[in-house]
Design a protein around this motif. Sequence first.
Motif, short mmCIF file in Angstrom:
data_model
loop_
_atom_site.label_atom_id
_atom_site.label_comp_id
_atom_site.label_asym_id
_atom_site.label_seq_id
_atom_site.Cartn_x
_atom_site.Cartn_y
_atom_site.Cartn_z
N TYR A 197 0.82 -1.21 0.00
CA TYR A 197 0.00 0.00 0.00
C TYR A 197 0.85 1.27 0.00
O TYR A 197 1.92 1.34 0.61
CB TYR A 197 -0.97 0.01 1.18
N ASN A 198 0.36 2.27 -0.72
CA ASN A 198 0.97 3.58 -0.79
C ASN A 198 0.36 4.46 0.30
O ASN A 198 -0.82 4.82 0.21
CB ASN A 198 0.74 4.19 -2.17
N GLY A 250 -3.44 1.90 -3.96
CA GLY A 250 -2.93 3.20 -4.38
C GLY A 250 -3.55 3.60 -5.70
O GLY A 250 -4.63 3.11 -6.06
N THR A 258 1.08 3.21 -8.44
CA THR A 258 1.38 2.10 -7.54
C THR A 258 1.05 0.77 -8.21
O THR A 258 1.84 -0.19 -8.15
CB THR A 258 0.57 2.24 -6.23
N GLY A 287 8.39 5.21 -1.48
CA GLY A 287 8.69 6.17 -2.52
C GLY A 287 10.08 6.02 -3.11
O GLY A 287 10.56 6.91 -3.81
N THR A 346 9.11 -0.88 -4.81
CA THR A 346 7.76 -1.47 -4.83
C THR A 346 7.71 -2.65 -5.79
O THR A 346 7.14 -3.71 -5.48
CB THR A 346 6.73 -0.41 -5.22
N ALA A 384 -1.30 7.89 -0.96
CA ALA A 384 -2.38 7.93 -1.95
C ALA A 384 -3.70 8.34 -1.32
O ALA A 384 -4.02 7.94 -0.19
CB ALA A 384 -2.52 6.56 -2.62
N ARG A 423 4.60 -1.35 3.25
CA ARG A 423 4.33 0.07 3.10
C ARG A 423 5.35 0.66 2.14
O ARG A 423 6.54 0.62 2.41
CB ARG A 423 4.41 0.75 4.47
N THR A 424 4.89 1.22 1.01
CA THR A 424 5.82 1.78 0.04
C THR A 424 6.50 3.02 0.63
O THR A 424 5.90 3.78 1.38
CB THR A 424 5.13 2.15 -1.28
#
Length: 330
Positions: free
Chosen positions: A30-31, A88, A92, A64, A69, A34, A61-62
Amino acid sequence: MKKVRSALGEHSVGCRKEGWSLSKRLKLIYNPEAGAGAFKRSLDEAIAILQSGQWQVLTYRTEGIPGETSKEAEKALQDGCSAVVAVGGDGTLHQVMNGLMRLADRGETPPALGIIPAGTANDLATTLRIPRNVEACCRIIVEGHTREIDVGQIGDRHFLNVASGGLMTDVSHKVNQSLKNNIGKLAYYLKALEQLPEFRPFSLTIETTSGETVYSGETLLYLILNGTGAGSFPVLSPHACLDDGILDLLVFRSCRIHDFISLFVRVLQGEHLNSPLVTYHQASAYIIRGPESLETDMDGEVGPPLPWKVQVRPSALSLFVPKVSAHSST
């Protein structure tokens, strides 16, 4: 650790809770940024629903960091997962899908892909009628209806929905995240209008792999579509189908600003394919030549420079979809 077989293949089982087993393993990527970070407040609910469907849930948890990812998605089989869920926006989803396609490139069967749309633009989810409601999305995964869909490929990268170049294609790369969170899709449209007065048309040639020239001329924008919509326009290519082994080409020719505005209105009305300013074609592969400096996009992420050889990978991924979309013609 024993093995069990389900509709999604063989999975490792190693988690027990209060006397019952979670017989399938899923990675939830998950992003956290987002959709103004809304999913974080629903994370526990999502895990509870997925566990009720006998899924053991691993979360990531992404951060960035470019490429991370995709790497995490690629590790899914190694982690014993038979499904990966992307939370996301289209960007994503694009990164997760590319990680899964690396498995396919090595001859391995990728895990099934689930989508919880939580970004500003969620074009593929819209095409597949996947709702934005977290509970409903998790129920779709628990119900287990899947659909094999095509994937587009350019070099060693892949796209699920759209690859494009020219006017407006870099909008999603340049819009500030906080602005997207505050005003949503309107942020994209404002950025596009900002570009219009200064944009310069470019020369473009598109051929099929058989050598047929399907387009040549001065151009504002081109799109290669797997799904029906892009850029929050749901019916850019109304004849597109995600599992027909075909990619749809749309090219918008150079024109004056007031003609482009009229064409924009026709796009909103779904009447643009009849315009002399639009070229439409269907094929399984294209060769696209134009300026190397042209801004390009793949599913909301920065695309590679031209020239492109674009091809379809038929039935490359299995996606969790609502029952109504499992046998859809879009």
